[in-house]
Motif scaffolding. Structure first.
Motif, mmCIF file in Angstrom:
data_model
loop_
_atom_site.group_PDB
_atom_site.id
_atom_site.type_symbol
_atom_site.label_atom_id
_atom_site.label_comp_id
_atom_site.label_asym_id
_atom_site.label_seq_id
_atom_site.Cartn_x
_atom_site.Cartn_y
_atom_site.Cartn_z
ATOM 1 N N ASN A 166 0.701 -1.001 0.370
ATOM 2 C CA ASN A 166 0.167 0.111 -0.069
ATOM 3 C C ASN A 166 0.993 1.244 -0.208
ATOM 4 O O ASN A 166 0.726 2.690 -0.042
ATOM 5 C CB ASN A 166 -0.705 0.005 1.128
ATOM 6 C CG ASN A 166 -1.945 -1.130 1.437
ATOM 7 O OD1 ASN A 166 -2.145 -1.491 0.557
ATOM 8 N ND2 ASN A 166 -2.161 -1.522 2.727
ATOM 9 N N VAL A 167 2.073 0.973 -0.342
ATOM 10 C CA VAL A 167 3.162 2.309 -0.269
ATOM 11 C C VAL A 167 2.747 3.449 -0.728
ATOM 12 O O VAL A 167 2.414 4.122 -0.869
ATOM 13 C CB VAL A 167 4.317 1.615 -0.286
ATOM 14 C CG1 VAL A 167 5.381 2.898 -1.121
ATOM 15 C CG2 VAL A 167 5.149 1.045 0.536
ATOM 16 N N SER A 168 2.356 3.206 -2.616
ATOM 17 C CA SER A 168 2.271 4.351 -3.284
ATOM 18 C C SER A 168 0.321 5.364 -2.954
ATOM 19 O O SER A 168 0.827 5.707 -3.132
ATOM 20 C CB SER A 168 1.958 3.491 -4.858
ATOM 21 O OG SER A 168 3.630 3.122 -5.227
ATOM 22 N N TYR A 169 -0.511 4.037 -2.865
ATOM 23 C CA TYR A 169 -1.793 4.050 -2.469
ATOM 24 C C TYR A 169 -1.210 5.555 -0.667
ATOM 25 O O TYR A 169 -2.479 6.158 -1.059
ATOM 26 C CB TYR A 169 -2.547 3.131 -2.234
ATOM 27 C CG TYR A 169 -3.999 4.077 -1.276
ATOM 28 C CD1 TYR A 169 -4.279 4.209 -2.398
ATOM 29 C CD2 TYR A 169 -4.230 3.615 -0.291
ATOM 30 C CE1 TYR A 169 -6.230 4.660 -2.470
ATOM 31 C CE2 TYR A 169 -5.760 4.245 0.388
ATOM 32 C CZ TYR A 169 -6.683 4.472 -1.430
ATOM 33 O OH TYR A 169 -7.888 4.645 -0.913
ATOM 34 N N ASN A 170 -0.787 5.236 0.278
ATOM 35 C CA ASN A 170 -0.540 5.852 1.186
ATOM 36 C C ASN A 170 -0.031 6.703 1.178
ATOM 37 O O ASN A 170 -0.152 8.255 1.937
ATOM 38 C CB ASN A 170 -0.095 4.845 2.696
ATOM 39 C CG ASN A 170 -1.584 3.828 2.817
ATOM 40 O OD1 ASN A 170 -2.410 4.206 2.424
ATOM 41 N ND2 ASN A 170 -0.646 2.744 3.283
ATOM 42 N N ALA A 171 1.014 6.512 0.412
ATOM 43 C CA ALA A 171 1.638 8.304 0.614
ATOM 44 C C ALA A 171 1.767 9.314 -0.329
ATOM 45 O O ALA A 171 1.597 10.708 -0.463
ATOM 46 C CB ALA A 171 3.397 7.478 -0.733
ATOM 47 N N SER A 172 0.393 8.583 -1.232
ATOM 48 C CA SER A 172 -0.344 9.998 -2.120
ATOM 49 C C SER A 172 -1.149 10.634 -1.431
ATOM 50 O O SER A 172 -1.168 11.812 -2.610
ATOM 51 C CB SER A 172 -0.792 8.778 -4.510
ATOM 52 O OG SER A 172 -1.446 7.932 -2.992
ATOM 53 N N LYS A 173 -1.358 9.331 -0.557
ATOM 54 C CA LYS A 173 -3.134 10.226 0.112
ATOM 55 C C LYS A 173 -2.637 10.884 1.007
ATOM 56 O O LYS A 173 -2.744 12.203 1.695
ATOM 57 C CB LYS A 173 -3.759 8.979 0.718
ATOM 58 C CG LYS A 173 -4.748 8.181 -0.318
ATOM 59 C CD LYS A 173 -5.791 9.402 -0.656
ATOM 60 C CE LYS A 173 -6.387 8.065 -1.429
ATOM 61 N NZ LYS A 173 -5.637 8.286 -3.366
ATOM 62 N N ALA A 174 -0.914 10.782 1.397
ATOM 63 C CA ALA A 174 -0.643 11.819 2.329
ATOM 64 C C ALA A 174 -0.494 12.871 2.045
ATOM 65 O O ALA A 174 -0.265 14.111 2.403
ATOM 66 C CB ALA A 174 0.819 10.778 2.967
ATOM 67 N N ALA A 175 0.754 13.383 0.430
ATOM 68 C CA ALA A 175 0.442 13.635 0.306
ATOM 69 C C ALA A 175 -0.077 14.923 -0.156
ATOM 70 O O ALA A 175 -0.301 16.070 -0.112
ATOM 71 C CB ALA A 175 1.728 13.543 -1.200
ATOM 72 N N ILE A 196 -10.689 19.076 3.509
ATOM 73 C CA ILE A 196 -10.897 17.492 3.472
ATOM 74 C C ILE A 196 -11.343 15.935 3.651
ATOM 75 O O ILE A 196 -11.957 16.442 4.511
ATOM 76 C CB ILE A 196 -9.080 16.912 3.999
ATOM 77 C CG1 ILE A 196 -8.316 18.026 2.987
ATOM 78 C CG2 ILE A 196 -8.503 15.554 3.506
ATOM 79 C CD1 ILE A 196 -6.916 18.077 4.202
ATOM 80 N N ILE A 197 -12.099 15.356 3.273
ATOM 81 C CA ILE A 197 -12.414 13.806 3.245
ATOM 82 C C ILE A 197 -12.402 12.995 3.131
ATOM 83 O O ILE A 197 -11.178 12.816 2.152
ATOM 84 C CB ILE A 197 -13.951 14.143 2.205
ATOM 85 C CG1 ILE A 197 -14.639 15.216 1.601
ATOM 86 C CG2 ILE A 197 -14.639 13.328 2.851
ATOM 87 C CD1 ILE A 197 -15.030 16.288 3.004
ATOM 88 N N GLN A 198 -11.827 13.159 3.982
ATOM 89 C CA GLN A 198 -10.689 11.558 4.369
ATOM 90 C C GLN A 198 -11.349 10.315 4.833
ATOM 91 O O GLN A 198 -11.631 9.496 5.458
ATOM 92 C CB GLN A 198 -9.756 11.590 5.304
ATOM 93 C CG GLN A 198 -8.936 10.743 6.016
ATOM 94 C CD GLN A 198 -7.743 11.025 6.703
ATOM 95 O OE1 GLN A 198 -6.751 12.023 5.879
ATOM 96 N NE2 GLN A 198 -7.841 10.577 7.122
ATOM 97 N N PRO A 199 -12.263 9.184 4.287
ATOM 98 C CA PRO A 199 -13.720 8.865 4.564
ATOM 99 C C PRO A 199 -12.355 7.055 5.111
ATOM 100 O O PRO A 199 -11.427 6.851 4.683
ATOM 101 C CB PRO A 199 -13.680 7.926 3.367
ATOM 102 C CG PRO A 199 -12.756 8.297 2.293
ATOM 103 C CD PRO A 199 -12.178 9.945 2.385
ATOM 104 N N SER A 200 -13.237 5.964 5.624
ATOM 105 C CA SER A 200 -12.277 4.488 5.875
ATOM 106 C C SER A 200 -12.537 4.205 4.883
ATOM 107 O O SER A 200 -12.751 4.986 3.408
ATOM 108 C CB SER A 200 -13.345 4.382 6.820
ATOM 109 O OG SER A 200 -14.477 3.993 7.017
#
Length: 321
Positions: A166-175, A196-200
């Motif tokens: 999940n590195v790419s996905y999580n990094a893009s969301k953090a960025a 920012i909308i940050q859903p589960s």
């Protein structure tokens, strides 16, 4: 009955954390740690009797956290036979770090963008024979592979190429989160509100259908090098596929909570900075940024089953016992 149970759980959590450090030989065993544990054990009945209720329990829990953070950790490992790869060594932090670690005795692989540039030439000129300058543009897959082969040829512990989950996905969301936070500051002077909308987890098209995921899994597996296949093992990769399939069956298939929060953000006079629709979504930023590391790591490892699902290479090296 409630507070004795809470005190017992807090004590067990603290004791388990200390035991874990002891088993991993990360604590410096001595008089200091013995006195700290003794004082903490005496502090529990004091809090329970003198300050009954939530106040005493909160004070004892805080004392456990403080005691854990103040535990005397074991000394640093020797630098001999330790190798480190550093990117961006043309200048700045990377350049200074490569020199610093080389002086301390590390085997240093310094990746530079310009192999004939002044930064690379400076490292070659003043570095020891343990320092190797590598041409490595981190956006160039071929240079990354060549650098990996160079490092592998010189380092006794060959290591492995990481298989990203999940590195790419999580990094893009953090960025994106940091981008929008910065954008919020800069647009505030114009009266523009950024939210920012940050859903589960919700059932969307991000993972595709089961058939599509099976096809993608087969494609990924075929493209892996024989070395990566050996290090991770087919059983590990198959378990990843099963985990994603199971995740799809557990997430909500109604998007209404997300749509409702978006509507609220659009129409509210003073919308919140962050909306977290979905079950447990509000815990995600709190878990990463507010929990003590040993607690957040434990919860993340349990949540994603990272202890049981271990690559074959990690099992052989005894990384997780």
């Amino acid at each position: 009955m409630l507070f004795p149970l809470l005190y017992t759980l807090a004590t067990a959590a603290f004791g388990g954390a200390v035991l874990r450090l002891l088993l991993r030989q990360e604590l410096k065993v001595g008089l200091e740690i013995a006195l700290a544990l003794l004082l903490l054990l005496l502090f529990e009945p004091l809090c329970y009797k003198v300050m009954p209720g939530y106040l005493g329990f909160c004070l004892f829990s805080l004392a456990c956290l403080l005691a854990y953070w103040k535990l005397p950790m074991s000394g640093l490992l020797p630098v001999q036979e330790k190798a480190v790869l550093i990117t961006g060594c043309d200048s700045g932090f990377g350049h200074a770090l490569a020199k610093y670690l080389d002086e301390l005795g590390f085997t240093v692989f310094a990746g530079v963008l310009f192999l004939n540039g002044p930064g690379a030439q400076d490292l070659k000129r003043y570095g020891s024979d343990r320092l190797t300058v590598l041409q490595m543009d981190v956006t160039n897959s071929q240079q990354i592979s060549q650098s990996f082969e160079s490092v592998k040829a010189q380092v006794e512990d060959k290591g492995s190429v990481p298989f990203m989950r999940n590195v790419s996905y999580n990094a893009s969301k953090a960025a994106l989160s940091m981008f929008f936070n910065t954008l919020r500051y800069e647009l505030a002077i114009w009266g523009v509100k950024v939210v920012i909308i940050q859903p589960s987890g919700f059932k969307t098209g991000i993972f595709g259908t089961i058939d599509q995921w099976n096809q993608q899994h087969t494609k990924i597996f075929q493209q892996l090098s024989p070395e990566v296949r050996k290090d991770y093992g087919e059983s590990y990769l198959n378990l990843l596929k099963e985990q994603y399939t199971a995740f799809q069956s557990h997430v909500s298939d109604t998007l209404q909570p997300v749509l409702k929060d978006i509507l609220t953000a659009l129409l509210a006079n003073n919308p919140r900075r962050l909306y977290t629709p979905g079950l447990g979504a509000f815990l995600i930023p709190f878990l990463y940024h507010n929990f003590p590391t040993f607690i957040s790591d434990f919860l993340i490892f349990q949540l994603f089953d990272l202890i049981q699902n271990v690559p074959d290479g990690a099992k052989q090296k005894g990384v997780y016992q």
